[in-house]
Design an enzyme around this catalytic site. Structure first.
Site, PDB file in Angstrom:
ATOM      1  N   TRP A   1     -77.582  55.780 111.855  1.00 57.06           N
ATOM      2  CA  TRP A   1     -77.258  57.194 111.632  1.00 57.06           C
ATOM      3  C   TRP A   1     -75.756  57.363 111.804  1.00 57.06           C
ATOM      4  CZ3 TRP A   1     -74.808  59.680 115.639  1.00 57.06           C
ATOM      5  CH2 TRP A   1     -74.958  59.139 116.917  1.00 57.06           C
TER       6      TRP A   1
ATOM      7  N   GLU B   1     -68.233  59.497 126.803  1.00 56.41           N
ATOM      8  CA  GLU B   1     -68.357  58.689 125.580  1.00 56.41           C
ATOM      9  C   GLU B   1     -67.004  58.498 124.903  1.00 56.41           C
ATOM     10  OE1 GLU B   1     -70.970  57.150 124.385  1.00 56.41           O
ATOM     11  OE2 GLU B   1     -72.551  57.965 125.641  1.00 56.41           O
TER      12      GLU B   1
ATOM     13  N   GLU C   1     -71.194  52.645 119.553  1.00 56.36           N
ATOM     14  CA  GLU C   1     -70.928  53.657 120.574  1.00 56.36           C
ATOM     15  C   GLU C   1     -69.958  54.735 120.076  1.00 56.36           C
ATOM     16  OE1 GLU C   1     -71.771  54.264 123.777  1.00 56.36           O
ATOM     17  OE2 GLU C   1     -73.232  52.657 123.970  1.00 56.36           O
TER      18      GLU C   1
ATOM     19  N   HIS D   1     -71.136  58.132 119.210  1.00 52.77           N
ATOM     20  CA  HIS D   1     -71.647  59.052 120.230  1.00 52.77           C
ATOM     21  C   HIS D   1     -70.632  60.144 120.566  1.00 52.77           C
ATOM     22  CE1 HIS D   1     -74.401  55.552 121.734  1.00 52.77           C
ATOM     23  NE2 HIS D   1     -74.646  55.919 120.502  1.00 52.77           N
TER      24      HIS D   1
ATOM     25  N   GLU E   1     -75.868  51.468 130.767  1.00 55.64           N
ATOM     26  CA  GLU E   1     -76.564  51.855 129.541  1.00 55.64           C
ATOM     27  C   GLU E   1     -77.845  52.616 129.884  1.00 55.64           C
ATOM     28  OE1 GLU E   1     -75.201  51.885 126.786  1.00 55.64           O
ATOM     29  OE2 GLU E   1     -74.064  50.087 126.358  1.00 55.64           O
TER      30      GLU E   1
ATOM     31  N   THR F   1     -76.839  56.160 130.941  1.00 53.33           N
ATOM     32  CA  THR F   1     -76.526  57.048 129.815  1.00 53.33           C
ATOM     33  C   THR F   1     -77.788  57.361 129.004  1.00 53.33           C
ATOM     34  OG1 THR F   1     -75.759  55.085 128.619  1.00 53.33           O
ATOM     35  CG2 THR F   1     -74.075  56.513 129.543  1.00 53.33           C
TER      36      THR F   1
ATOM     37  N   ASP G   1     -79.884  54.864 121.092  1.00 47.73           N
ATOM     38  CA  ASP G   1     -78.884  53.781 121.021  1.00 47.73           C
ATOM     39  C   ASP G   1     -78.655  53.170 122.401  1.00 47.73           C
ATOM     40  OD1 ASP G   1     -78.403  54.105 118.338  1.00 47.73           O
ATOM     41  OD2 ASP G   1     -76.387  54.947 118.556  1.00 47.73           O
ATOM     42  N   GLU G   2     -78.534  54.034 123.396  1.00 48.33           N
ATOM     43  CA  GLU G   2     -78.263  53.549 124.762  1.00 48.33           C
ATOM     44  C   GLU G   2     -79.417  52.658 125.241  1.00 48.33           C
ATOM     45  OE1 GLU G   2     -75.373  54.106 125.370  1.00 48.33           O
ATOM     46  OE2 GLU G   2     -74.751  56.201 125.201  1.00 48.33           O
TER      47      GLU G   2
ATOM     48  N   HIS H   1     -79.069  49.336 123.679  1.00 50.11           N
ATOM     49  CA  HIS H   1     -77.978  48.590 124.328  1.00 50.11           C
ATOM     50  C   HIS H   1     -78.391  48.109 125.723  1.00 50.11           C
ATOM     51  CE1 HIS H   1     -74.920  50.960 121.645  1.00 50.11           C
ATOM     52  NE2 HIS H   1     -75.540  49.995 120.994  1.00 50.11           N
TER      53      HIS H   1
HETATM   54 FE   LIG Z   1     -73.768  53.085 125.954  1.00 54.77          FE
HETATM   55 FE   LIG Z   2     -72.818  55.917 124.392  1.00 54.88          FE
END
Ligand SMILES: [Fe+2]
Ligand SMILES: [Fe+2]
Length: 442
Positions: A139, A182, A220, A223, A273, A276, A305-306, A309
């Site tokens: 995205w 971020e 990242e 974000h 990670e 977050t 996403d976090e 990760h």
């Molecule tokens: Fe992250």
């Molecule tokens: Fe992030």
């Protein structure tokens, strides 16, 4: 025992800023002297790890961190030097000076252990890199923002503003704080590139560690972008103050106390990670409750996403436990004993010395990220890596194992006590990010 001196007017918000981790047998013995005195810090945690005492505004004397030709290895001594800067020289500090807190133990991983990461390149290629998403499948912020080339742009902005009108000030403070965190992404890429054995040696290194770090950074980067643009369009926040805070924060850097040591570094990133993931997941949930479903989607995408990760970084540590259980256990205990500082702990807006503490208190009060989450993350990692059931450890590593397993309940208890102290602090605080409106802290 590592302790973080508190300069805030409250006892702190997050666990990371307010408790002293219970001591472990793997502790280091450091003295820290002010005014450029040398302090000797000897390791006792199986030699590969060392730690320094952090103290208020003591700053490193660059270039004098350790004697030449004396790498921090097994049982060796690490020289730590700190200096307390004068009030006068603070005035010349571009970042206001008062938020600087740096430990100065460097390169604490024994040289032979650096080779471990070279030997893991094949593993990183086959296991780590597939956890990245191809750019074409990712995205992008623009997918969830008004389209500026469209005739309906202004209508879309109007709709966004109507939706976000229901977001309360304390929510905005949390979202802005998360966004600023971020936006300090250059600091985090720098941190990853401090790590011996995994750093991107050229800036375009074909090593899977370098590929990972660059692609992780690129993922990242979306974000901060999406949250920044969204908040800008709401018209609810003071963008200039936010931009100043980001500039200050990137200028200050951060002090994760990872000592160029990838064992510590990947424990740190595993923790962060997840932190977050929790925080963005909560801002997503709250946005929905406040009637902004699109913002909820955005925060949810960031959280996902976090999570991905976190999965990658915990896999690295899992692998390290597999090939070097003693060293990894000691690293885990060392990182936990020193506490995991939040990446934006040096946050400053040019006005408020207590900005990070106040932001932390609002996050705590609204349930976006709490002291309890800190203990829960630690417990999660203990379980994720099957720490309690690990067999065949050296006696030092066994002590470290017992220490980390005992920590979550102990931290929860300490947190209850710290919370009671916090109650004596100011009840409200103003935030320049929202035009100095007052927000309840407690
Ligand atoms: Fe992250
Ligand atoms: Fe992030």
């Amino acid at each position: 025992m590592a302790s973080l001196s508190m300069s805030a007017h409250v006892a702190g918000g997050f666990v990371p800023t307010m408790f002293t981790a219970p001591s472990s047998a793997a502790s280091t013995h450091c003295g820290t002297l002010s005014n450029a005195n040398l302090s000797s810090c000897s390791t006792s945690s199986s030699g590969s790890l060392a730690s320094s005492t952090m103290s208020g505004t003591k700053l490193p004397l660059t270039g004098l961190v350790r004697p030449v030709g004396k790498p921090a290895g097994r049982g060796r001594e690490v020289i730590v030097m700190t200096a307390t800067i004068s009030q006068k020289s603070r005035g010349a500090d571009l970042n206001g000076g008062t938020k600087e807190k740096h430990s100065m133990v460097t390169h604490s991983l024994a040289p032979e252990k650096i080779e471990v990461f070279k030997s893991l390149e094949g593993w990183a290629e086959s296991t780590l890199l597939p956890l990245l998403k191809p750019v074409e499948k990712c995205w992008q912020p623009q997918d969830y923002l008004p389209e500026p080339s469209s005739e309906g742009f202004l209508d879309e902005v109007k709709e966004l503003r109507e939706r976000s009108a229901g977001l309360p000030d304390d929510y905005l403070v949390c979202l802005v704080g998360d966004m600023i965190t971020e936006e300090a992404l250059p600091t985090y890429q720098t941190m990853l590139n401090t790590l011996d054995g995994t750093r991107d040696e050229t800036g375009a290194s074909p090593s899977p560690w370098g590929v990972w770090t660059r692609a992780w950074t690129a993922e990242e980067n979306r974000h901060g972008d999406v949250l920044n643009k969204y908040l800008y369009l709401t018209g609810r926040v003071d963008m200039r103050q936010i931009e100043k805070t980001i500039q200050y924060l990137i200028g200050s850097g951060m002090d994760p106390k990872t000592e160029n040591n990838p064992y510590l570094g990947f424990v740190y990133t595993s923790f962060q990670e997840r932190a977050t993931f929790i925080s963005h997941g909560n801002t997503a949930r709250h946005a929905k409750q406040f009637g902004d479903a699109k913002l909820a989607t955005i925060c949810g995408l960031v959280a996902a996403d976090e999570r991905r990760h976190e999965n990658a970084y915990t896999k690295i540590v899992e692998k390290l436990f597999e090939i070097d259980p003693d060293g990894t256990m000691l690293a885990f205990a060392d990182m936990m004993r020193k506490k995991v500082s939040m990446p934006a702990h040096l946050m400053y807006d040019g006005q408020n010395e207590h900005l990070f503490d106040n932001f932390s208190l609002v996050a705590q009060r609204t349930g976006v990220y709490t002291a309890r989450d800190y203990a829960d993350i630690m417990e999660h990692l203990v379980n994720r890596w099957n720490v309690a059931s690990m067999q065949g450890l050296s006696s030092k590593a066994q002590t470290a194992q017992e220490y980390v397993c005992s920590l979550p309940p102990r931290i929860r208890k300490l947190e209850e006590r710290a919370q009671a102290k916090v109650k004596k602090g100011p009840k409200t605080g103003s935030f320049s990010w929202i035009f100095n409106r007052e927000v309840a802290l407690l």
